[in-house]
Design an enzyme around this catalytic site. Structure first.
Site, mmCIF file in Angstrom:
data_model
loop_
_atom_site.group_PDB
_atom_site.id
_atom_site.type_symbol
_atom_site.label_atom_id
_atom_site.label_comp_id
_atom_site.label_asym_id
_atom_site.label_seq_id
_atom_site.Cartn_x
_atom_site.Cartn_y
_atom_site.Cartn_z
ATOM 1 N N GLU A 1 0.870 -1.291 0.019
ATOM 2 C CA GLU A 1 -0.097 -0.034 0.056
ATOM 3 C C GLU A 1 0.887 1.280 0.007
ATOM 4 O O GLU A 1 0.475 2.168 -0.531
ATOM 5 C CB GLU A 1 -0.985 0.021 1.325
ATOM 6 N N THR B 1 -11.194 8.875 -13.543
ATOM 7 C CA THR B 1 -10.350 8.347 -12.388
ATOM 8 C C THR B 1 -10.862 6.838 -12.247
ATOM 9 O O THR B 1 -9.887 6.186 -11.280
ATOM 10 C CB THR B 1 -10.437 9.240 -11.273
#
Length: 604
Positions: free
Chosen positions: A475, A586
């Site tokens: 992450e 997006t």
């Protein structure tokens, strides 16, 4: 710091990248754009639809029947058309009591799906389409069909011929593998979780969760255009049928986008016109997120990532209010002083002042920059304001945030009042693709530099994958204490099927055709198969540095909407959803390029 991700839990720390509330924000806006896309193809008059979509060079069968069915929300088709057009309903609900956010995904916002209480179904099913027509007529729909037809310079699915007659090439085999993964992910969802928001593949059930606020069917909504793109016709029809029969909006496809946009307008009722993060559909009241500087701020990646959708809503409806709202946002951002030319992530919608000097191209800020360059592209390169703002912002990022590690890896750090955090989030890895996308239109002396910068950032993100045991990226990854492109704590070591790295591979491939990007993409495919595929779907993992994957029991909706879509496009020809015709929002849902120069030639 980030909390350790466990099954059914999304980190809620202010510096985490995914908050439960973000599902409300993202799903509404993700749905808004899929709806805008769908509005182009699901108009009620079949003759108009045929003229709209059938470019003179490339007839595509089946759309006429599709259009007739789409005009009747409860109609059942007798058979699937040979090449169904994409249907894209908005995830936002018409429930007056529901709350919707004004935007978005990135960072914490970027690949999330917003919450929003599910509408109490009031659709007049028994009365059929006749009962809906008064509502239809009350919503303007002024899209110029002939002009849009003239804009399509390539068939949506490309010009590839009959693949059954072609040799089985390596890239075709790779593309078919990604298609099989999508089919498996969808069929697993359909079998165990149809109508729920997400599949939990380990427990073989569906997940609604408080983070979705009572909304259902998020995976269906996010999968529609991917199923269409991959020509999974039966699965596409299943998804479309579920939307028509079970996704309770009391309007038909072609006006959902406009109606949802109108529902979001009260968010802009602030002294500055900068929208707050949440709007109540019943009262019209708005508010900021409680975690955003104690409820005093709007978020750059939210209010800065509306431009594509709202401009397209004005084009669809003929109502200038949508365009006016987002143009005012730019006006405020241009006027305000920016520290070293940088855009902090928190802005007061009341005073118009920055609330904290935290700058990130990852969480909280990312899609704002992406939407500047994409607004330029979607306008057929006429939106000079967006272009200038993008390159000015990129120059400030390069001057103040860009670093090269001792090991030679280029990365974009985060900035806190002049102090750098030498890390990148997985979410920031979209920036390689963004910079590549904008390189062509930079000043001539900068074009080669930006192409190289895009390649170097994408290489760094690839290294975050290559340096893990699973060959999947964490992450967040750091550059300090002699460690580079690796997570430094367990709370940042998870992978939740994110798309940003393969998104950059796709853009770099289309720009350079360097085979390394397809090689890297195939590595991701193999890593997903090995570490994330379970008996009943795909799952994220807790620790990319463990050779024995510990699954989080979540098949995220964006895995189907984005990760698999970008991988499929990576192994497809460049004219499939050609950048000459389409810009991805997006969440990887396509919007048409507005070729104004061709509109005047339309109508023949």
């Amino acid at each position: 710091m980030l909390m350790r991700k466990v099954p059914g839990f999304v980190p809620a720390s202010p510096w985490g990248l995914r908050l439960p509330q973000k599902f409300l924000f993202l799903l509404f806006l993700s749905g808004l754009i899929t709806l805008c896309f769908g509005a182009l193809f699901l108009l009620p008059k079949s003759s108009r639809l045929k003229r709209l979509f059938l470019a003179p060079r490339t007839p595509q069968p089946g759309l006429e029947a599709m259009a007739e069915a789409a005009s009747h929300p409860l109609a059942h088709e007798q058979e699937s058309p040979p090449n169904p057009a994409p249907a894209a309903p908005a995830p936002g609900k018409d429930d007056p009591s529901s709350q919707a956010t004004t935007r978005r995904r990135k960072g914490w916002l970027r690949r999330t799906h917003p919450t929003g209480p599910r509408e109490e179904a009031t659709a007049a099913r028994s009365s059929g389409v006749a009962a809906l027509r008064p509502q239809e007529e009350s919503i303007p729909f002024s899209f110029d069909f002939s002009a849009f037809r003239s804009r399509l310079r390539h068939p949506v699915l490309g010009t590839r011929g009959d693949e059954s007659k072609e040799p089985q090439s390596v890239v075709r085999t790779q593309r078919e593998k990604v298609k099989e993964m999508m089919q498996f992910a969808w069929q697993s969802y359909r079998r165990y979780a149809m109508g729920k928001n997400e599949l939990r593949p380990l427990t073989k059930d569906g997940y609604e969760g408080s983070m979705f606020g009572g909304l259902s069917g998020a995976t269906v909504i996010d999968s529609l255009d991917t199923l269409y793109l991959m020509e999974l016709k039966e699965e596409f029809q299943e998804a479309k049928a579920w939307v028509e029969e079970s996704f309770h909006l009391n309007v038909v496809f072609r006006i959902k986008a406009i109606k949802l946009g109108e529902k979001l307008l009260p968010a802009f009722n602030t002294p500055t016109g900068i929208p707050k993060g949440v709007v109540n559909f019943k009262s019209g009241s708005n508010r900021s997120w409680g975690w955003a500087m104690a409820g005093s701020s709007s978020i750059l990646a939210e209010f800065g990532s509306l431009h594509l959708e709202f401009l397209h809503l004005t084009e669809l409806s003929g109502n200038p209010v949508f365009a006016e709202k987002v143009k005012n946002i730019r006006k405020v951002l241009k006027k305000i002083d920016k520290p070293f030319g940088l855009y902090p992530n928190f802005l007061s919608p009341v005073s118009g002042n920055w609330m904290q000097h935290h700058v990130s191209v990852g969480g909280l800020g990312d899609s704002f920059y992406e939407y500047l360059i994409k607004s330029w592209l979607m306008s057929a390169k006429t939106d000079m304001e967006a272009k200038d703002m993008y390159y000015e912002a990129l120059e400030a990022i390069e001057t103040h945030l860009l670093n090269v590690s001792p090991g030679g890896l280029t990365y974009i750090a985060e900035w806190r009042g002049g102090i750098l955090d030498h890390k990148m989030g997985h979410l920031a890895c979209f920036s390689g693709g963004m910079i590549a996308l904008g390189a062509e239109d930079a000043k001539e002396e900068k074009r080669a530099h930006y192409r190289e910068l895009a390649a170097q950032i994408t290489k760094t993100c690839h290294e975050s994958y290559a340096r893990s045991d699973t060959k999947l990226g964490p992450e967040a990854f750091w550059f300090n204490s002699g460690r580079e492109a690796v997570a430094t704590q367990l709370s940042e070591s998870y992978y939740i099927l994110r798309p940003e790295v393969v998104e950059s591979y796709m853009y770099l491939w289309r720009q350079t055709h360097d085979p390394i990007y397809r090689e890297w993409g195939w590595e991701v495919v193999m890593a997903l198969e090995k570490n994330c595929r379970t008996e009943a779907g795909f799952s994220g993992i807790h620790d990319v540095y463990s050779s024995i994957p510990n699954h989080d029991n979540k098949q995220q909706t964006f895995f189907l909407a984005e990760t698999l879509k970008y991988l499929y496009l990576l192994f497809s020809e460049d004219d499939v959803l050609s950048p000459e015709d389409w810009v991805f929002n997006t969440e990887a849902h396509p919007l048409p390029v507005n070729h104004l120069d061709s509109s005047s030639r339309a109508g023949g």
